[in-house]
Design a protein around this motif. Structure first.
Motif, PDB file in Angstrom:
ATOM      1  N   THR A  29       0.843  -1.183   0.000  1.00 54.17           N
ATOM      2  CA  THR A  29       0.000   0.000   0.000  1.00 54.17           C
ATOM      3  C   THR A  29       0.883   1.239   0.000  1.00 54.17           C
ATOM      4  OG1 THR A  29      -1.823   1.128   1.155  1.00 54.17           O
ATOM      5  CG2 THR A  29      -0.167   0.066   2.529  1.00 54.17           C
ATOM      6  N   GLY A  30       0.275   2.393  -0.212  1.00 55.09           N
ATOM      7  CA  GLY A  30       1.063   3.613  -0.323  1.00 55.09           C
ATOM      8  C   GLY A  30       0.559   4.723   0.572  1.00 55.09           C
ATOM      9  N   ASN A  31       1.479   5.474   1.149  1.00 58.95           N
ATOM     10  CA  ASN A  31       1.194   6.704   1.879  1.00 58.95           C
ATOM     11  C   ASN A  31       1.876   7.854   1.149  1.00 58.95           C
ATOM     12  OD1 ASN A  31       0.032   5.010   3.734  1.00 58.95           O
ATOM     13  ND2 ASN A  31       1.387   5.540   5.431  1.00 58.95           N
ATOM     14  N   ASN A  39       7.338   5.090  16.287  1.00 58.09           N
ATOM     15  CA  ASN A  39       6.651   5.073  17.574  1.00 58.09           C
ATOM     16  C   ASN A  39       5.372   5.901  17.437  1.00 58.09           C
ATOM     17  OD1 ASN A  39       5.709   5.426  20.205  1.00 58.09           O
ATOM     18  ND2 ASN A  39       7.766   5.484  21.086  1.00 58.09           N
ATOM     19  N   PRO A  40       4.226   5.251  17.242  1.00 58.77           N
ATOM     20  CA  PRO A  40       2.981   5.991  16.995  1.00 58.77           C
ATOM     21  C   PRO A  40       2.329   6.551  18.245  1.00 58.77           C
ATOM     22  CG  PRO A  40       2.548   3.642  16.960  1.00 58.77           C
ATOM     23  CD  PRO A  40       4.033   3.787  17.169  1.00 58.77           C
ATOM     24  N   TRP A  49       0.732   5.594   9.848  1.00 55.36           N
ATOM     25  CA  TRP A  49      -0.480   5.436  10.641  1.00 55.36           C
ATOM     26  C   TRP A  49      -0.881   3.977  10.811  1.00 55.36           C
ATOM     27  CZ3 TRP A  49      -4.488   2.903   8.405  1.00 55.36           C
ATOM     28  CH2 TRP A  49      -4.567   2.869   7.009  1.00 55.36           C
ATOM     29  N   GLN A  50      -0.454   3.106   9.920  1.00 58.78           N
ATOM     30  CA  GLN A  50      -0.862   1.695   9.987  1.00 58.78           C
ATOM     31  C   GLN A  50      -0.337   0.982  11.237  1.00 58.78           C
ATOM     32  OE1 GLN A  50       0.418   3.187   7.285  1.00 58.78           O
ATOM     33  NE2 GLN A  50      -0.769   2.676   5.465  1.00 58.78           N
ATOM     34  N   ARG A 224       3.497  -4.183   3.089  1.00 60.16           N
ATOM     35  CA  ARG A 224       4.545  -3.190   2.869  1.00 60.16           C
ATOM     36  C   ARG A 224       3.884  -1.837   2.599  1.00 60.16           C
ATOM     37  NH1 ARG A 224      10.159  -2.782   0.219  1.00 60.16           N
ATOM     38  NH2 ARG A 224      10.077  -0.822  -0.950  1.00 60.16           N
ATOM     39  N   VAL A 225       4.416  -0.794   3.223  1.00 60.23           N
ATOM     40  CA  VAL A 225       3.934   0.565   3.028  1.00 60.23           C
ATOM     41  C   VAL A 225       5.029   1.364   2.330  1.00 60.23           C
ATOM     42  CG1 VAL A 225       2.949   2.610   4.120  1.00 60.23           C
ATOM     43  CG2 VAL A 225       2.627   0.362   5.189  1.00 60.23           C
TER      44      VAL A 225
END
Length: 570
Positions: A29-31, A39-40, A49-50, A224-225
């Motif tokens: 996927t893509g951001n 560290n979210p 964000w994932q 995978r992002v």
């Protein structure tokens, strides 16, 4: 939240999961933008964000086919007082972190205390409402609350649990890119390149794979992002087959730009996912901490100047209806016309402190759809004159001679918002307003928004069928001046605070609905956001090998549904 949970004891799987879904496959996927943290849970840095959704878990988990109901995840059992003044969780003995170590009561207590005092602002409000947290047994922990708030027992079950031992000799707030918090979730970070890509690999030893909440979920072996400079580049990568799926938020694009070879051949499938959740609020928020945006007449003028009908026709082919209120499209939305019944009872004592059309019924101004928008621009000019502004030598000035200037802050990767503002800017300049559009990368954008350094910026608040404590974070007075808070408009309203409290203390669905409809009226009539279009249906374009269950949750698409409930099948 109200009544009994829909699923019976001993349920086999969530109703919108396929318990027989095959495991395996890889998706990409893509951001847009980049990242400088993994560290979210901290205010500092930007993380993918994932990570929050796939690498970390809480004591309980949601069924997305109910407005708000929780079931045991890390917790084996839950007990709460009739008035929900306390809640006690007993941990599952088999619960494990990704490194194989058991989840302990000490981890739970440390996680609540650390995130509540040092973590991202979204965790701080809950912690201020906890009177004490204590171990009540080798696997049980109790939280006692200091506030009459029936939702707290549920919110307590949704806080992420991290490993205390990982941070025993280091500062949690000073985590570097390599300091990835250890969680209990199905996926772990297996590879990354700063700002370029992150790979999540399904943990083969994941402790909870056979839980009813988890059967048929988290089926891909690898997620995978990849990160791209902007949405256009991301879309080109999808067309070329580099990405497995993408969400489309523009109805015009959905109708017209999916004529590339893989879509025509059937290798790419377009899926529309309906839902029953509120519209939420999407648009451009006005920062009322700054003059002249602290004047409702000025905010009203800027809303009249925004020619939605023309912009919508230009950019989406008029295919997407406008958001009419914060909870529009759901049973929680304010009803048209005068407030009646319990809603009127809640609002009438504050009538003198509210815009008159709060009780009589506020509706957004509409144009004739032409580019000129003459009627609304005349109304906008009248509102500005009433607020002390007039045009001198082509420039809108206040009586003291100060020019009217607007700084509109946008992410440089957001092509849709740039296109909207390009049209809006021309209308503002026709009124004599000096407009500056500032485009920044994600890191600068986050920093400026956290410090409320903008006049207008893009805005999105997704709202659920069971809104609660997060409403204080979005528009509560205590959050207005807290750096990093989500109250971007700087709203300080005792009426809003009281209505949120009425929602949180409601003991019946009827009382809760009335309080939410009253809040919807106050927020909408306050003219804090320039709304754009609603996303009445989720749109996902994906490779044909990606499948999802026939039964859809009432919440439709979301971070917890796609890709968590999907699978790969040749």
């Amino acid at each position: 939240m109200y009544g009994d949970p829909a699923l019976p004891p001993g349920f086999a799987a969530l109703p919108h999961a396929n318990p027989d879904a095959p495991k395996g496959g890889r998706i990409v996927t893509g951001n847009t933008g980049g990242f400088d943290s993994l560290n979210p849970f901290l205010r500092k840095g930007t993380s993918p964000w994932q990570l929050r959704f796939f690498s970390y878990e809480s004591l309980m988990g949601r069924n997305w086919d109910e407005p708000f109901a929780l079931y045991g995840l890390l917790a084996e059992t839950v007990e709460t007082a009739p008035d929900r003044s306390w809640v006690e969780f007993t941990l599952r003995p088999e619960a494990r972190f990704s490194d194989g170590s058991p989840v302990t009561v000490e981890d739970v207590i440390w996680s609540y205390e650390t995130l509540g005092t040092l973590g991202h602002p979204r965790y701080l409000s809950f912690w201020t409402q906890v009177d004490r947290i204590e171990a009540t047994g080798p696997r049980s922990v109790r939280l006692t609350f200091n506030t009459d708030n029936r939702e707290l027992a549920l919110i307590a079950g949704m806080r992420p649990i991290l490993q205390k031992a990982q941070w025993s000799d280091r500062d949690f707030t000073a985590a570097t890119l390599n300091d990835i918090p250890i969680g209990t979730g199905p996926y772990v970070v297996s590879d990354f390149e700063a700002g370029r890509h992150v790979t999540l690999t399904r943990n083969p030893a994941y402790w909870g794979r056979d839980l009813p909440l988890r059967r048929g979920t988290h089926n891909f072996d690898e997620i995978r992002v990849d990160f791209y400079g902007d949405g256009d580049v991301l879309f080109e990568a999808f067309k070329a087959g580099a990405l497995s799926y993408m969400r489309e938020f523009n109805a015009e694009a959905w109708a017209n730009r999916y004529g590339f070879p893989d879509a025509l051949s059937g290798n790419v499938v377009k899926s529309e996912i309906p839902h029953q959740k509120p519209s939420g609020m999407t648009g451009f928020v006005m920062n009322a901490r700054r003059a002249p945006l602290d004047d409702i007449r000025v905010r009203d003028a800027l809303i009249h100047t925004f020619n939605f009908e023309f912009i919508n026709d230009t950019l989406t082919g008029a295919r997407q209806p406008r958001i009419t209120s914060y909870f529009s499209g759901s049973q929680l939305a304010m009803q048209p016309g005068d407030a009646t019944g319990r809603v009127a009872e809640l609002l009438t004592p504050f009538a003198d402190d509210l815009p008159p059309d709060t009780l009589s019924g506020y509706t957004l101004p509409a144009s004739d759809g032409s580019a000129r928008n003459r009627k609304n621009l005349r109304r906008a000019m009248k509102l500005l004159k009433d607020a002390g502004w007039d045009v001198v030598d082509g420039q809108l000035q206040h009586a003291q001679g100060d020019p009217f200037t607007l700084d509109i802050l946008l992410r440089q990767s957001d092509t849709q918002d740039k296109a909207i503002i390009d049209i809006y800017r021309k209308s503002l300049e026709r009124l004599g307003i000096t407009v500056t559009v500032t485009l920044t990368d994600n890191a600068q954008y986050t920093q400026r928004v956290s410090n409320f350094d903008f006049d207008l910026t893009d805005f999105r608040r997704a709202l659920s069928l069971s809104p609660g404590n997060e409403q204080h974070l979005y528009w509560g007075s205590d959050a207005a001046d807290q750096p990093g808070s989500r109250n971007l408009m700087g709203l300080k309203s005792p009426v809003v605070d009281r209505l949120i409290d009425a929602m949180l203390t409601a003991e019946t669905q009827e009382e809760f609905t009335a309080a939410t409809r009253a809040l919807d009226r106050v927020l909408t009539a306050g003219r804090h956001v320039i709304p754009i279009w609603t996303y009445a249906v989720g749109r996902i374009a994906h490779r044909k090998e990606l499948r999802y269950p026939d039964t859809l949750p009432i919440y439709g698409d979301g971070a917890e549904w796609m890709p968590a409930f999907w699978w790969y099948q040749e």
